[in-house]
Design an enzyme around this catalytic site. Sequence first.
Site, PDB file in Angstrom:
ATOM      1  N   GLY A   1      39.551  28.680  46.531  1.00  0.00           N
ATOM      2  CA  GLY A   1      40.305  27.615  45.896  1.00  0.00           C
ATOM      3  C   GLY A   1      40.974  28.046  44.611  1.00  0.00           C
ATOM      4  O   GLY A   1      42.011  28.689  44.614  1.00  0.00           O
ATOM      5  N   GLY A   2      40.367  27.653  43.467  1.00  0.00           N
ATOM      6  CA  GLY A   2      41.055  27.830  42.193  1.00  0.00           C
ATOM      7  C   GLY A   2      42.066  26.716  41.997  1.00  0.00           C
ATOM      8  O   GLY A   2      42.263  25.849  42.863  1.00  0.00           O
ATOM      9  N   TRP A   3      42.698  26.705  40.859  1.00  0.00           N
ATOM     10  CA  TRP A   3      43.638  25.627  40.541  1.00  0.00           C
ATOM     11  C   TRP A   3      44.750  25.501  41.580  1.00  0.00           C
ATOM     12  O   TRP A   3      45.002  24.417  42.105  1.00  0.00           O
ATOM     13  CB  TRP A   3      44.230  25.861  39.157  1.00  0.00           C
TER      14      TRP A   3
ATOM     15  N   GLU B   1      39.126  22.280  42.615  1.00  0.00           N
ATOM     16  CA  GLU B   1      39.586  21.641  41.382  1.00  0.00           C
ATOM     17  C   GLU B   1      40.582  20.527  41.706  1.00  0.00           C
ATOM     18  O   GLU B   1      41.752  20.790  41.838  1.00  0.00           O
ATOM     19  CB  GLU B   1      40.216  22.677  40.461  1.00  0.00           C
TER      20      GLU B   1
ATOM     21  N   TYR C   1      35.640  26.486  28.665  1.00  0.00           N
ATOM     22  CA  TYR C   1      36.890  26.885  28.010  1.00  0.00           C
ATOM     23  C   TYR C   1      37.992  25.913  28.403  1.00  0.00           C
ATOM     24  O   TYR C   1      37.794  25.009  29.216  1.00  0.00           O
ATOM     25  CB  TYR C   1      37.282  28.308  28.407  1.00  0.00           C
ATOM     26  N   ASP C   2      39.174  26.098  27.801  1.00  0.00           N
ATOM     27  CA  ASP C   2      40.307  25.195  28.015  1.00  0.00           C
ATOM     28  C   ASP C   2      39.970  23.764  27.602  1.00  0.00           C
ATOM     29  O   ASP C   2      40.500  22.809  28.172  1.00  0.00           O
ATOM     30  CB  ASP C   2      40.783  25.213  29.477  1.00  0.00           C
TER      31      ASP C   2
ATOM     32  N   TRP D   1      35.753  34.466  32.647  1.00  0.00           N
ATOM     33  CA  TRP D   1      37.116  34.568  33.178  1.00  0.00           C
ATOM     34  C   TRP D   1      37.945  35.287  32.129  1.00  0.00           C
ATOM     35  O   TRP D   1      38.086  34.807  31.025  1.00  0.00           O
ATOM     36  CB  TRP D   1      37.738  33.195  33.433  1.00  0.00           C
TER      37      TRP D   1
ATOM     38  N   GLN E   1      41.370  54.375  58.100  1.00  0.00           N
ATOM     39  CA  GLN E   1      40.174  53.571  57.842  1.00  0.00           C
ATOM     40  C   GLN E   1      40.505  52.083  57.959  1.00  0.00           C
ATOM     41  O   GLN E   1      41.566  51.635  57.528  1.00  0.00           O
ATOM     42  CB  GLN E   1      39.591  53.901  56.471  1.00  0.00           C
TER      43      GLN E   1
END
Length: 442
Positions: free
Chosen positions: A145-147, A203, A281-282, A420, A119
């Site tokens: 992306g993301g950090w 970010e 958050y954070d 998250w 497959q």
Amino acid sequence: MRRSMLGRLAVAACSLSLLTAFAPAAAAQADGGGHDRTYKKVGYFTQWGVYGRDFQVQDLEANGSADKLTHINYAFGNISPQGRCFTGNVPGEADAWADYVRPLDAANSVDGVADTGEQPLAGNFNQLRELKARHPGLKVLISLGGWSWSTHFSDAALTPASRKAFVESCIDLYIKGNLPQDGARGGAGAAAGVFDGIDLDWEWPGSAGDTDTKYRPEDKQNFTALVKEFRTQLDAYARSQKRKAGYELSAFVPTAPAKIDAGFDVRRIMRDLDFVTLQGYDFHVSGEPRTAQQSALRARGDFSVDGTVDAWLRRGAPANKLVMGMPFYGQGWTGVSGGGDGMGQPATGPAPATWAAGYEDYKALKKLADSGTYTIHRDRRRGHAWLFDGTTLWTYDDPQVLRAKTGYIREHGLGGAMFWSLDADTEDGELMTAVDRGLRGH
């Protein structure tokens, strides 16, 4: 964990110097909020969670979360130095094996059928496709992306030509599903229909992020133009496919007013974005010398959810496009001194934890709360909770805190909730259930 929210821990600490006092949240805009409203429930599924955590897409079916979610954000897609969306098997940069090559057996497959060697699509992408087949209203977005993977965003957004090529590459890879060939896997259209849109997790435009992430003063105008380019190309492709629902476009956005002003032309980007997910958050992290709340609903003179919402409303964001971020994890300190309930006291460092010091999944914190060793403390007025055993403190959201936050979402006419990350919930989806019930007014 690579590329996870752990990378974002630094951003809140670095941003504290930018703190300004928040006024009470602005009145919600009239958008039909209330019991009958359909709220977005957006959960991040981590690419790497299938390894150490052994959290598979099928687990969202098993714990009941799939039936409650409206969106899954798949974390993350990366951007090459040439400013293109790409995948492959490049340690620390791309993981095609997890994405679409890895075969799953029947026990770990959503449809209960083992993958075959022939497959063209396997791995997480195929499982997401199977999950959508069972839940036709569920949408899946690729989060870019993301950090750790925002490194080349600024370059990709720099010029009209670079933006056009970048967006074309992302649509080709994820929306058209044209995957690189990897043995029998991949090929033209192999992942078509898996993704219903794109989430931009840069970010941060115009201000510092990870150590190797470029940023420029002109990022603000370039991000606005990049959002417009994504909107234009996504809409054009939807028309070409006669897709009535179109493709969705969202973005993850920060708490700190200085970061908002440095990188986000709020009124303009909100015209082209279906919604934004707010960093909820954070606000404080385990690398700081004193214990503090990481996700309070309200906090005078400090970062908070209410302050974040207010900051975006004041800059022109429609309330119904603001989706509140909620943590399914906690921040922890050890060596806490000073007595009392431990909050606001000096600490020697991040608390030991399962995956990374100072960062623990809710499912592990629930066990600590039930152990009898820790005391649960609550600040009901400010809307946050923490665990303390006299030495170690964990600040986190439990179902009681999430009920207060979902009440706030309904009261202020916001667009919904984001989490998250989904792999940190309990086996029976306790946090997801609390959010779902809260948004339905139960």
